[in-house]
Design a protein around this motif. Structure first.
Motif, PDB file in Angstrom:
ATOM      1  N   ARG A  22      -5.233   9.226  13.211  1.00  0.00           N
ATOM      2  CA  ARG A  22      -5.519   9.765  11.884  1.00  0.00           C
ATOM      3  C   ARG A  22      -4.602   9.048  10.883  1.00  0.00           C
ATOM      4  O   ARG A  22      -3.385   9.090  11.020  1.00  0.00           O
ATOM      5  N   PHE A  23      -5.199   8.371   9.910  1.00  0.00           N
ATOM      6  CA  PHE A  23      -4.372   7.673   8.931  1.00  0.00           C
ATOM      7  C   PHE A  23      -4.929   7.889   7.530  1.00  0.00           C
ATOM      8  O   PHE A  23      -6.079   8.295   7.347  1.00  0.00           O
ATOM      9  N   ASP A 125      -1.066  10.341  11.249  1.00  0.00           N
ATOM     10  CA  ASP A 125      -0.189   9.593  12.149  1.00  0.00           C
ATOM     11  C   ASP A 125       0.365   8.336  11.502  1.00  0.00           C
ATOM     12  O   ASP A 125       1.406   7.819  11.920  1.00  0.00           O
ATOM     13  N   ALA A 126      -0.352   7.779  10.535  1.00  0.00           N
ATOM     14  CA  ALA A 126       0.044   6.509   9.932  1.00  0.00           C
ATOM     15  C   ALA A 126      -0.506   6.450   8.516  1.00  0.00           C
ATOM     16  O   ALA A 126      -1.336   7.272   8.115  1.00  0.00           O
ATOM     17  N   ALA A 127      -0.030   5.463   7.767  1.00  0.00           N
ATOM     18  CA  ALA A 127      -0.498   5.264   6.400  1.00  0.00           C
ATOM     19  C   ALA A 127      -0.762   3.793   6.165  1.00  0.00           C
ATOM     20  O   ALA A 127       0.015   2.930   6.591  1.00  0.00           O
ATOM     21  N   VAL A 128      -1.878   3.505   5.501  1.00  0.00           N
ATOM     22  CA  VAL A 128      -2.152   2.170   4.991  1.00  0.00           C
ATOM     23  C   VAL A 128      -1.886   2.217   3.490  1.00  0.00           C
ATOM     24  O   VAL A 128      -2.604   2.891   2.744  1.00  0.00           O
ATOM     25  N   ILE A 129      -0.826   1.551   3.061  1.00  0.00           N
ATOM     26  CA  ILE A 129      -0.440   1.536   1.651  1.00  0.00           C
ATOM     27  C   ILE A 129      -0.907   0.222   1.050  1.00  0.00           C
ATOM     28  O   ILE A 129      -0.477  -0.854   1.466  1.00  0.00           O
ATOM     29  N   ILE A 153       5.319  10.788   7.992  1.00  0.00           N
ATOM     30  CA  ILE A 153       4.615   9.614   8.506  1.00  0.00           C
ATOM     31  C   ILE A 153       5.631   8.500   8.709  1.00  0.00           C
ATOM     32  O   ILE A 153       6.376   8.152   7.789  1.00  0.00           O
ATOM     33  N   ARG A 154       5.652   7.941   9.898  1.00  0.00           N
ATOM     34  CA  ARG A 154       6.690   6.970  10.251  1.00  0.00           C
ATOM     35  C   ARG A 154       6.139   5.568  10.488  1.00  0.00           C
ATOM     36  O   ARG A 154       6.902   4.637  10.692  1.00  0.00           O
ATOM     37  N   GLU A 230       1.334   9.297  18.683  1.00  0.00           N
ATOM     38  CA  GLU A 230       2.307  10.217  19.270  1.00  0.00           C
ATOM     39  C   GLU A 230       1.967  11.643  18.850  1.00  0.00           C
ATOM     40  O   GLU A 230       2.068  11.987  17.683  1.00  0.00           O
ATOM     41  N   ASP A 231       1.536  12.456  19.789  1.00  0.00           N
ATOM     42  CA  ASP A 231       1.306  13.877  19.532  1.00  0.00           C
ATOM     43  C   ASP A 231       2.417  14.646  20.223  1.00  0.00           C
ATOM     44  O   ASP A 231       2.370  14.900  21.427  1.00  0.00           O
TER      45      ASP A 231
END
Length: 624
Positions: A22-23, A125-129, A153-154, A230-231
């Motif tokens: 999920r991002f 879980d993640a981000a696209v910036i 978010i890491r 990572e859950d």
């Protein structure tokens, strides 16, 4: 080649496990977020023929890409978005490759919709910036990055978009990646992967193209496929947030909610936080029938073997790994209200399923901001609650440590925040479970325990009514205690003055004394001016459900002045008493009291009879 559907499956001897990532995508306005997601959907084969036909029609009407398909229109579902070319709401989309399933949030880039972007960040879980290669890293890019870091978010992919529009793509990309690396070094990211792309033309999104042959790194989709998922919910201690006490009849009492983290089994010993009461899980009930266990994400009803007091907002945990019990903690806040933060405004906090009044003190604002908070600003704060709550930091357990602040006047969500750390000794103190329950004491007494809180202006008749009420209850073999404001100020509260802070502390201490008597099955008759709605609500929040009755002793100020049984108004008029409630300081009448007593129309005896009738109706005492 534009519009070609690419098969992303990769041959190999080992089977590929398709997990979920999920991002979210975020960035400044016009950085190309919606176009990028539309391109991802198209190039991974997720767009049906009829959708393509509709997209072609919409592109001719609303598009910004000339004769080409405008992929942003696949996501901009609101008419206002299509007309303005911006994203307003958070759009969730699903697509997959041979390696992984994806859930992506297209979040607003415009500054006024940053609060929506924060909503999208929760749980990703993640981000696209995205960064526009022609503009570089902007203030909004930095703000979105701080929000992404704030909400845990890491893993970040820095997508440098519109790389086809700059004169020297490699130099522009290297400069932006370097600038962002320097900025993000102070954030909590574990990994930042920079990728050059052209979302409009599809360069380096799903496939390599000759125009970006100079870049030796992954495509965007390869970078997304390579991120670890990572859950940690199952590895964290068991937490069950009670959302509803389910009691359809006298034979069944269950506690409904969702397992926030960890797992629980029938037969496990648990504790109720923050009260510390112990019990055993006898059943785990679902719509499909009983289960032997439940784990993070499961919505179940837990039935306990012992009769203990559990209320909505309580947290069930295992005895060896229980949350702390705190009434003060540090936090980071993202301000989401159009009205700026005001330290004297009343706020409520909703955290871990519990709602409570809260006092907010700012510790520092984001770089370049004033020592306050306006819309979209981030600041550190210290939060103080009137009573302890079950506490885990956001870093340890996000469902427990995330919260919102609500403006009590408007009902608007004023801020989203994450809890950082407990402050003071409360974080190391756990309540001791009582050997005898409140129900057992009430059965022994023959009536329920509770607090009757009489509030009103000085001279309204609170103490007189309270005395008459206790006498009548005593005649009915009811165990009572009378807590009068003046009496407590001669002893327990003699160190307090009459400042707003001391008045609130006076009410808080009185409420704690009342609570102890209520736990003992005793009816506490409490007579206090208690001018603040928030202070009275804080007392109610500390008591069990149906354990607090607010009685407004209503008398106009002129009548109270005329009575003036203690000479308070005369001394206030003479300047001897400063800030007497009703003269020098305000009184806040209860907005929805359980009972209103008009002392111009009722004698003290008649008023006491009204309260007794209410007690009978609420089943605190048997009918006379």
């Amino acid at each position: 080649m534009d519009g070609e559907v690419v098969n992303l499956s990769r041959p190999g001897p080992d089977p590929i496990v398709r997990d979920h990532l999920r991002f979210l995508t975020c960035g400044s306005v016009d950085d190309g977020k919606s176009t990028l997601i539309g391109r991802l959907l198209h190039d991974t084969g997720q767009v049906a023929d009829d959708q393509l036909a509709a997209l072609a029609r919409d592109s001719r009407r609303f598009g910004t890409a000339g004769d080409q398909l405008d992929f942003a229109l696949l996501l901009d579902g609101l008419e206002a978005e299509r007309e303005q070319g911006i994203t307003i709401d958070v759009a969730w989309r699903y697509f997959s490759t041979a390696r992984r399933n994806f859930i992506v949030a297209d979040t607003p880039g415009h500054e006024q919709y940053t609060r929506n972007m924060a909503t999208g960040a929760s749980g990703c879980d993640a981000a696209v910036i995205l960064v526009d290669a022609t503009r570089g890293v902007t203030a909004q890019t930095e703000r979105h990055s701080r929000i992404v870091s704030l909400f845990g978010i890491r893993q970040v992919i820095l997508a440098v978009n519109k790389i086809d529009l700059v004169e020297d793509p490699r130099r522009a990309f290297d400069a932006i990646a370097s600038d962002y690396a320097a900025f993000s070094a102070g954030l909590a990211f574990r990994s930042v992967t920079a990728v050059p792309i052209s979302a409009r033309d599809g360069d380096n999104v799903v496939r390599n193209t000759p125009r970006l042959s100079w870049f030796e790194g992954p495509t965007l989709i390869e970078a997304l496929e390579g991120l670890p998922v990572e859950d940690g919910r199952l590895s964290r201690p068991f937490r069950f947030l009670v959302q509803y006490v389910n009691r359809p009849d006298h034979a069944f009492r269950g506690y409904a909610g969702t397992v926030a983290s960890g797992r629980v089994r029938a037969g496990d010993q648990i504790v109720v936080s923050p009260s510390g009461k112990a019990a055993t899980v006898s059943r785990i009930v679902t719509w499909e029938g009983d289960r032997t266990s439940a784990e993070a994400g499961d919505a179940v009803t837990l039935v306990l073997k012992e009769e203990v007091d559990v209320a909505r907002g309580d947290v069930l945990a295992l005895p060896h790994a229980r949350p702390a019990s705190v009434d003060r903690f540090s936090a980071s806040l993202l301000w989401m209200d159009d009205r700026p933060f005001a330290p004297d405004r009343a706020y409520r906090i909703r955290i871990g399923g519990r709602t409570s009044p809260v006092r907010v003190m700012l510790a520092g604002a984001e770089a370049g901001a004033a020592a306050g908070m306006d819309l979209n600003q981030i600041a550190a704060a210290e939060l103080t609650l009137p009573s302890p709550i079950a506490f885990d930091s956001f870093a340890d357990d996000p469902p427990m440590g995330g919260f919102i602040l609500i403006d009590r006047e408007t009902g608007v969500v004023a801020a989203a925040g994450v809890a950082r750390a407990a402050l003071g000794q409360a974080g190391h103190i756990y309540p001791t479970a009582e050997a005898v329950s409140r129900r057992d004491r009430s059965r022994l007494n023959g009536h329920e325990g509770g607090a009757i809180w009489l509030t009103g202006l000085p001279g309204s008749g609170k103490s007189t009514i309270a005395t008459a009420l206790e006498r009548k209850l005593h005649a009915r073999d009811t165990r009572t205690v009378l807590l009068d404001g003046d009496n407590l100020r001669h002893g327990l509260n003699r160190d307090l003055g009459f400042s707003p802070e001391d008045r609130a502390e006076n009410v808080r201490r009185a409420g704690e004394v009342a609570r102890l008597f209520v736990e003992g099955g005793v009816i506490s008759v409490c007579a206090f001016v208690s001018p603040s709605v928030a202070a009275r609500q804080a007392v109610r929040d500390r008591l069990p459900p149906n354990g607090f009755l607010e009685v407004f002793v209503d008398a106009p100020l002129d009548a109270c002045r005329a009575r003036d049984p203690k000479g308070l108004y005369a001394r206030a008029d003479a300047g001897v008493i400063a800030d007497l409630t009703g003269v020098g300081s305000s009184y806040e009448p209860p907005p929805s009291p359980d009972l209103v007593l008009d002392t111009l129309a009722l004698s003290p005896e008649a008023a006491a009879d009204r309260i007794i009738a209410l007690l009978e109706n609420r089943r605190w005492i048997p009918a006379g």
